[in-house]
Design a protein around this motif. Structure first.
Motif, short mmCIF file in Angstrom:
data_model
loop_
_atom_site.label_atom_id
_atom_site.label_comp_id
_atom_site.label_asym_id
_atom_site.label_seq_id
_atom_site.Cartn_x
_atom_site.Cartn_y
_atom_site.Cartn_z
N ASN A 93 8.19 8.34 -13.51
CA ASN A 93 9.07 8.10 -14.65
C ASN A 93 8.34 7.32 -15.73
OD1 ASN A 93 11.16 6.30 -16.17
ND2 ASN A 93 12.40 7.92 -15.26
N ALA A 94 8.29 7.86 -16.95
CA ALA A 94 7.56 7.22 -18.05
C ALA A 94 8.16 5.88 -18.42
CB ALA A 94 7.56 8.15 -19.27
N THR A 95 9.49 5.79 -18.45
CA THR A 95 10.15 4.54 -18.84
C THR A 95 9.88 3.44 -17.84
OG1 THR A 95 11.93 5.78 -19.92
CG2 THR A 95 12.37 3.48 -19.39
N VAL A 96 9.94 3.77 -16.55
CA VAL A 96 9.66 2.77 -15.51
C VAL A 96 8.23 2.27 -15.63
CG1 VAL A 96 9.44 2.39 -13.02
CG2 VAL A 96 11.40 3.65 -13.92
N PHE A 97 7.27 3.19 -15.87
CA PHE A 97 5.87 2.78 -16.02
C PHE A 97 5.71 1.86 -17.24
CE2 PHE A 97 1.67 3.35 -17.96
CZ PHE A 97 0.84 3.05 -16.89
N LYS A 98 6.35 2.22 -18.35
CA LYS A 98 6.24 1.43 -19.58
C LYS A 98 6.74 0.01 -19.36
CE LYS A 98 9.14 2.19 -22.94
NZ LYS A 98 9.84 2.83 -24.07
N GLY A 115 -9.77 10.85 -14.67
CA GLY A 115 -9.47 11.64 -13.48
C GLY A 115 -8.53 10.83 -12.60
N LEU A 116 -7.23 11.01 -12.78
CA LEU A 116 -6.22 10.25 -12.04
C LEU A 116 -5.55 11.16 -11.02
CD1 LEU A 116 -4.61 8.42 -15.11
CD2 LEU A 116 -6.48 7.63 -13.65
N THR A 117 -5.08 10.58 -9.93
CA THR A 117 -4.46 11.38 -8.87
C THR A 117 -3.01 10.97 -8.64
OG1 THR A 117 -4.97 9.90 -7.02
CG2 THR A 117 -6.73 11.39 -7.76
N PRO A 118 -2.17 11.91 -8.14
CA PRO A 118 -0.77 11.58 -7.84
C PRO A 118 -0.61 10.57 -6.72
CG PRO A 118 -1.07 13.95 -8.09
CD PRO A 118 -2.44 13.34 -8.02
N SER A 119 -1.69 10.30 -5.98
CA SER A 119 -1.62 9.35 -4.87
C SER A 119 -1.87 7.90 -5.31
CB SER A 119 -2.64 9.72 -3.78
OG SER A 119 -3.97 9.62 -4.30
N MET A 120 -2.22 7.72 -6.57
CA MET A 120 -2.54 6.36 -7.06
C MET A 120 -1.29 5.53 -7.27
SD MET A 120 -5.54 7.35 -9.83
CE MET A 120 -6.04 5.66 -10.20
N THR A 121 -1.41 4.22 -6.98
CA THR A 121 -0.31 3.28 -7.22
C THR A 121 -0.30 2.90 -8.71
OG1 THR A 121 -1.67 1.32 -6.81
CG2 THR A 121 -0.57 2.33 -4.91
N MET A 122 0.77 2.27 -9.13
CA MET A 122 0.88 1.81 -10.53
C MET A 122 -0.30 0.91 -10.88
SD MET A 122 3.67 2.72 -12.30
CE MET A 122 5.36 3.25 -12.12
#
Length: 379
Positions: A93-98, A115-122
């Protein structure tokens, strides 16, 4: 007959009263039911919201370590980056990240191809965006050291970028562009830079750091705004301290620039800052040589007595207090020294040829050290 009428009236009134009481009980039950539903709805929403945010903070897919190319353009803000990450499936979610970024007071994100992965934490995503870990090399890099003046920075940009020094200097003096910057950075670039006494409006506003650019020819404005934006982000961290000192960003950058130009590798910036504060408190001129050289537009190792006579608002031998604006850029150490000077009784300092700085409380003591370490060069 009259008695019968009275009896009927009394029975009628009693009947209506009972009906109203029954109606009132029904209304209370309905209102209570509605309130219960509202409470359940609010509680359910709150609980649902909590678990939704908690889920949104987790990796999109802990098992997916395949890199996804995410291009972060120059000048991108947190909102833009958040939308990019959500579109690429890197965050849920973009809003949660912001708001996570803002809540944790994170800043310093760099443009580039990541090069970012879907497994990365915030936190891993944020760290990567801040350290500039990219999947391709920069087209060119500009390193701006601490203590440089605008003409020197313009020269560096001219050497490393597709633009000439003359083009850079022209843009830095562009009044229309500066007015635009005031709107974009209202807390940083204010009417202070338009003071008629100011020699160069954006002097001191290009932060010393290393900047990487991933386009062959980014706009000149975007190159300069990278440096201005970095100054804005750095100073934002010191807003409470500035308020306590009652210093504007312009005053802080000006003060820090004096410390930066006077400091050597062996100098204690906190002590140099204290000398300036002590002299201002005693209504003494700062008498710092770099302001004289800035007035003259020269880069020299030493000033002469003739130099000290230059008629300029920047000449701190002739004018008390701070000069109209910064005389160079300044790094964090000088900014912090300007905000938190040491407590000393020093009113004078001088640097010997080997970089050692000597401090004095009186003019006689200062002259003795000057004779010993400078005139006779006994280092």
């Amino acid at each position: 007959m009259v008695m019968t009428d009275k009896k009927e009236i009394k029975e009628t009134l009693m009947k209506k009263l009972l009906e109203r009481q029954s109606e009132a009980r029904s209304i209370r039950k309905i209102v209570g039911l509605i309130l219960l539903c509202v409470v359940i709805l609010i509680g359910g929403t709150a609980v649902g919201g909590y678990f939704y945010v908690k889920s949104a903070l987790k990796p999109v897919d802990p098992d997916d370590s395949k890199p996804v190319n995410v291009e972060v353009p120059i000048g991108s803000g947190v909102s833009t980056i958040a939308d990019l990450l959500a579109d690429k499936g890197i965050v849920k979610n973009a809003t949660v990240f912001k708001y996570y970024v803002k809540f944790n007071n994170e800043s310093g994100f760099q443009a580039g191809s990541y090069g970012l992965t879907p497994s990365m934490t915030m936190d891993e995503i944020i760290k990567s965006l801040k350290t500039g870990r990219v999947i391709r090399d920069a087209e060119f890099t500009i390193t701006v050291p601490e203590g440089l003046q605008l003409d020197e920075i313009a020269g560096l940009i001219g050497e490393k970028s597709p633009y000439s020094k003359q083009e850079v200097e022209k843009k830095l003096e562009d009044k229309k562009w500066i007015e635009q910057l005031k709107k974009e950075y209202p807390n940083l670039i204010t009417k202070d830079v338009s003071n008629k006494k100011i020699k160069r409006p954006l002097e001191g506003y290009l932060y010393p750091a290393t900047y990487s650019f991933y386009e062959k020819k980014p706009s000149l404005e975007s190159i300069l705004k990278e440096m201005i934006n970095q100054t804005n982000e750095v100073l934002a961290q010191y807003e409470p301290a500035m308020k306590e000192k009652k210093m504007s960003p312009h005053e802080l950058l000006t003060f820090a620039s004096l410390v930066e130009k006077e400091a050597t590798e062996k100098a204690d910036r906190g002590k140099i800052s204290s000398v300036f504060y002590n002299r201002i408190e005693e209504d003494m001129p700062l008498q710092t040589d770099p302001t004289v050289l800035y007035s003259l537009g020269k880069h020299k190792a030493r000033t002469t007595y003739k130099d000290l006579e230059v008629d300029s608002p920047y000449n701190t031998y002739k004018n008390k207090g701070l000069p109209p604006g910064p005389i160079s850029n300044a790094g964090v150490s000088s900014i912090e020294a300007a905000l938190e000077p040491e407590e000393t009784d020093f009113y004078y300092f001088l640097a010997s040829s080997n970089g050692t700085v000597y401090y004095s409380e009186t003019l006689d003591e200062h002259n003795e050290k000057k004779e010993k370490y400078i005139t006779n060069k006994k280092d």
